[in-house]
Write an enzyme that holds these catalytic residues in place. Structure first.
Site, PDB file in Angstrom:
ATOM      1  N   GLU A 212     134.966  37.171  30.455  1.00  0.00           N
ATOM      2  CA  GLU A 212     134.407  37.636  31.722  1.00  0.00           C
ATOM      3  C   GLU A 212     134.071  36.429  32.583  1.00  0.00           C
ATOM      4  OE1 GLU A 212     129.854  38.228  30.004  1.00  0.00           O
ATOM      5  OE2 GLU A 212     131.130  39.961  30.304  1.00  0.00           O
ATOM      6  N   HIS A 251     125.855  40.640  31.913  1.00  0.00           N
ATOM      7  CA  HIS A 251     125.304  39.627  31.023  1.00  0.00           C
ATOM      8  C   HIS A 251     124.641  38.493  31.778  1.00  0.00           C
ATOM      9  CE1 HIS A 251     128.420  40.877  27.777  1.00  0.00           C
ATOM     10  NE2 HIS A 251     127.321  41.559  27.675  1.00  0.00           N
TER      11      HIS A 251
END
Length: 296
Positions: A212, A251
């Site tokens: 990511e 996150h």
């Protein structure tokens, strides 16, 4: 074969008597994990599913040989729990909690490197060697996802992992080992540090990387491929393609800073190194099939 963990690995659970610790200890044992001891201060003499509980890690390893430890502890206690495991000589540790204080995480990584230990986490579902053992919380009963096979999987994203692993299975493959690196800003083990283990595993034919935006771990994987540290096929999918610059997405580690960490840059680095990059999760299995079929 598998990496880090198999049925012979003797696992200690720190925080075993808590609600999550006891629940998942039983599931890990049902899956085949060799859980040999647990630790909760003040609870020595108790047992969880037949597993003896000790006051401290040192007392546990004095009585029972231990190879690895799994931490079910709150983030503010993670550093102390890890140091206790390292001081007892344990070289494989998985830390599940998310939100470990940044300064603690930095000190924890330094301590792990100094001890020559591999510490996975935090903010991870853990690790699983398909059909053998797991340390963490995986719904292993979902056969459409957790099927044994010859594809290694490394991931930063818990939410994408099941979706992409299901695509791997749907295409006719399965997984050898799945390693959840975790999504905190300071991963205690990085993607590039896991790659050599998959490289050496004769039962892993290729690796799927689920990355990511944010950080540089995916670029480090590209460097490892360019340096021939990893020579097997690698297929990647990167989440956060449409995230605006400077915006944190999900996150704590998924944030673009100082002009670095964009998905675009990661894709360029991986493709330039020879990896295949899927535009959508469903393409991961298709790309695996194409690259592995071409090797036959």
């Amino acid at each position: 074969m598998s990496i880090i963990l198999d049925q012979s690995t003797r696992v200690l659970v720190q925080g075993i008597t808590g609600k999550e610790g006891s629940f998942w200890t039983k599931h890990m044992m049902d899956y085949g994990t060799n859980v040999v001891a647990g630790v909760t201060p003040g609870r020595e003499g108790q047992n969880v599913a037949g597993v003896p509980v000790f006051h401290t890690v040192k007392r546990a390893v004095r009585n029972i040989p231990v190879d690895a430890s799994l931490l079910f502890v709150p983030p503010r206690f993670a550093k102390e729990a890890l140091l206790e495991a390292l001081e007892a000589g344990i070289k494989k540790v998985v830390i599940l909690c998310d939100g470990i204080p940044l300064h603690d995480a930095i000190q924890m990584r330094k301590a792990a490197l100094n001890a020559g230990a591999m510490v996975i986490g935090g903010n991870t579902s853990g690790i699983i060697s398909m059909g053998q053992a797991m340390m963490g919380f995986f719904p292993y009963w979902l056969e459409r996802v957790y099927r044994p096979g010859r594809i290694g999987i490394m991931t930063r994203s818990g939410s994408l992992t099941n979706e992409i692993t299901a695509e791997v299975v749907r295409t006719g493959f399965g997984a050898s080992s799945l390693i959840g690196i975790g999504g905190d800003p300071v991963p205690l083990t990085r993607f590039a540090e896991v790659l050599p283990l998959f490289q050496e595993d004769p039962d892993t034919d290729a690796v799927v990387l689920i990355g990511e935006l944010g950080g540089t771990m995916e670029e480090e994987v590209a460097e490892a491929i360019e340096k021939k540290i990893f020579t097997k096929p690698l297929v990647a999918f990167l989440g956060g393609r449409t995230a605006p610059k400077g915006k944190k997405m999900g996150h704590a580690g998924a944030i673009i800073t100082a002009g670095k960490g964009t998905v675009k840059d990661k894709i360029f680095a991986l493709k330039n190194a020879g990896a295949l990059v899927a535009e959508r999760p469903r393409q991961v299995g298709i790309l695996l099939e194409s690259v592995l079929t071409s090797k036959i």
